[in-house]
Design a protein around this motif. Structure first.
Motif: not given
Ligand code: GRG
Length: 308
Positions: A58, A61, A90, A109, A161
């Protein structure tokens, strides 16, 4: 009406075409992402980084970052490198989240996950490459913004982050899997850190680059905290109510992984009501900004009406 600069701000919410605005901003961001990250040698790593970065999504961010910079009177150009950096970190978190050692997912995605295409070793490195390049992009490509503002945005993104934000939230999330005694407080910690911290940084960094006052940053920070939590509640609801085709990723994962979620604690209906209340609270924080806040108001509403 599609906004191209500050003077185009509509005078009424009813005049604002959110769908067209999101599509136009998404296209701008995707062109910039493509430009910032060309393929170089060794090609495999650049291809792996671009595979996930340019896979759609989307772009919420970066769009939030651009919108908050403009709200303060800045331009899209001033915030674009930071907006793209936010999308890079992200995407990095999604690549690592999908790894077998974490959520072990095959689709993201609407495509195979990075490690399914390139292998786990390259997927880890693609995430690392995106994480580091995000900071290089801000430092290298930001123009016409006073250096202290750029430094403040870099520090804010890094804090959001790291272990104080997304990393900390992910750790508690992993430690909570399969446990039936997760409190509402712990769930709140996971979501405000794992998801909310980065969304908050998007809004705050954009406003910092635009030259926001401390009082404006406080309002925008609370706006973002509220939409961040609402976003995660809706994410939990969609995981239960939508299909893999609709989500572009595996559906029903939370139940399968025995994860505590807001719907598992409150039920679907109450979770939705809570998300709506958070969106109302978020919008109340924008009252003092007047009509230039219309895009952020519309984005807050989009959080609860989105279908993926
Ligand atoms: C931060 C250094 C560092 C490492 C990564 C794996 C990890 C540590 C964290 C997980 C973070 C995570 C995946 C959180 C979920 C956030 C979330 C709701 C993602 C979905 O976001 P959307 O719906 O996705 O905006 P799109 O694909 O639309 O961007």
């Amino acid at each position: 009406m599609v906004l191209t600069n500050q003077t185009d701000f509509p005078q009424k919410e009813s005049e604002f075409d959110l769908k067209a605005y999101l599509a136009q901003r998404k296209a701008l961001v995707e062109t910039a992402l493509d430009d910032y990250l060309p393929v170089k040698a060794p090609e495999t790593i650049y291809e792996a980084m671009r595979y996930s970065l340019l896979a759609g999504g989307k772009r919420l961010r970066p769009i939030l970052c651009l919108a908050s910079c403009e709200l303060i009177g800045g331009t899209v150009e001033m915030a674009m490198p930071t907006a793209c950096a936010l999308e890079m970190v992200h995407t990095m978190s999604l690549i690592h989240d999908d790894l077998p050692a974490m959520d072990n997912d095959d689709y993201r995605r609407g495509k195979l996950t990075n490690h399914k295409v390139y292998g786990e070793d390259i997927a880890i490195l693609a995430g690392d490459g995106l994480l580091v390049y995000a900071f290089e992009a801000i430092a290298t490509y930001t123009e016409n913004v006073p250096a202290p503002r750029v430094l403040a945005a870099i520090a804010r993104l890094a804090r959001a982050f790291g272990a104080e934000g997304v990393v900390g939230g992910q750790v508690v999330d992993l430690q909570s899997e399969g446990r039936s005694d997760i409190s509402e407080e712990t769930l709140h910690f996971i979501h405000t850190h794992k998801t909310g911290a980065l969304l908050e940084a998007c809004v705050v960094c954009g406003a910092m680059l635009g030259g926001a006052t401390e009082a404006q940053l406080q309002h925008l920070s609370r706006y973002a905290q509220n939409i961040g939590l609402a976003f995660q509640i809706i994410d939990d609801i969609l995981d239960i109510t939508k299909t893999q085709e609709e989500l572009g990723k595996t559906a029903g994962k939370d139940l399968q992984a025995q994860k505590a979620t807001y719907p598992s604690i409150w039920g679907l209906e109450e979770s939705y009501h809570q998300a709506q209340q958070l969106v109302r609270d978020a919008k109340a924080e924008l009252a003092e900004f007047g009509t230039p806040a219309i895009p952020l108001i519309a984005i807050a509403d989009f959080i609860t009406t989105r279908s993926n």
